[in-house]
Design a protein around this motif. Sequence first.
Motif, short mmCIF file in Angstrom:
data_model
loop_
_atom_site.label_atom_id
_atom_site.label_comp_id
_atom_site.label_asym_id
_atom_site.label_seq_id
_atom_site.Cartn_x
_atom_site.Cartn_y
_atom_site.Cartn_z
N GLU A 148 -4.73 -2.21 2.38
CA GLU A 148 -3.27 -2.15 2.38
C GLU A 148 -2.67 -3.55 2.38
O GLU A 148 -1.69 -3.81 1.66
CB GLU A 148 -2.77 -1.36 3.58
N ARG A 195 -0.44 2.13 -1.46
CA ARG A 195 0.73 2.15 -0.57
C ARG A 195 1.22 0.73 -0.31
O ARG A 195 2.43 0.45 -0.36
CB ARG A 195 0.35 2.85 0.73
N SER A 217 4.75 -0.99 -1.39
CA SER A 217 5.57 -1.54 -0.31
C SER A 217 5.94 -2.99 -0.60
O SER A 217 6.97 -3.48 -0.12
CB SER A 217 4.82 -1.46 1.03
#
Length: 353
Positions: free
Chosen positions: A184, A214, A218
């Motif tokens: 991430e 993700r 973001s």
Amino acid sequence: MKFGITFFPAVGPDDQSADKYFDDALDLAVYADERGFYHVKTVEHYFFPYGGYSPDPVPFLSAVAARTRSIRIATGAVIPAFSHPIQLAGRLAVLDNLSHGRLDVGFGRAFLPDEFAAFGIILDESRARFDDGVRIVERLWTEEDVVEDGPFHRFGPVTLLPRPYQRPGPPVFVATATSPASAEQAGLHGRGLQAVPAIAGPEGFTEILAAYRRGWESGGRPSGTENVQVSLGAFVANDRDEAHKLGRLDEQLYSDKIAQATKSWATKRSTDYPGYENLAHVGALLHFDKRVRDDHILVGTVDDVRRQLARLGESYGTDITVSLTIHSGNLPAEVAERTLDYFADKIAPEFAD
């Protein structure tokens, strides 16, 4: 899908001489360039037959760069914790220039306790040293009069020479085996992802990939523009039984080598590596048949492998680069060359779009 090749040596002097391994690997890299493969990648490991013939990816990739014209060259990965960032940034900048901008840089944290002990590095500093090392290398590629006064490195002002061929620098990837958090963060910072689905397992890798995407979104980047490389063993033949026999032998020898390299996890613990004590038994857990069923080893006839790749595309998306781990040194180089031919002629064209 794009297709590249990965070299992960799993041999030692009792199995094959180093010069023989590198001669074969270099010939295969040149052949992959001629056949239109996307990249050639290799690892950084020490001391053990598990990867130990590649303690520094840069010399081998420099030889590849000198003998090829189109194929990208990739570290998969270099370890910032084991090198001073000025030296690492300089070596990689030279390699980027030698290849005229064909370099992709994968950075990794390393995970073998014996390697950390040999370098005098504390396992619990792994993540902090990784973050610090990658940040400093990127600064050295792009800034002048760099000054560092951090917990691990103090220097400056310095201006790196040479500057990388690619501006602001080579594409950066983060290698992760089992950590969704690392994936991430890689996505959040706009870095690529290098992963080995066979280590994480189907559910684990699905979680890693979801975390990476993700993070990517973001960070304000559109879906579908990620840069994901997955390494998969590959054994293709006209005869399914022959392909499985060769693949089973090679993967069993690889499992034996990783078991030897990871056994120290039986007595080591680190807050930076939660759950890694399970790696003490990883060799016994790497079942060939299960990895084939999970499509984490590509094996069989052309049609078999096409079906596997179609399922992978459904599970993980088709916007990935598949790095074929084709030559551990335990099988003749001709076996790897045959697999490259099948991919170039009959498999890759089916997935080019």
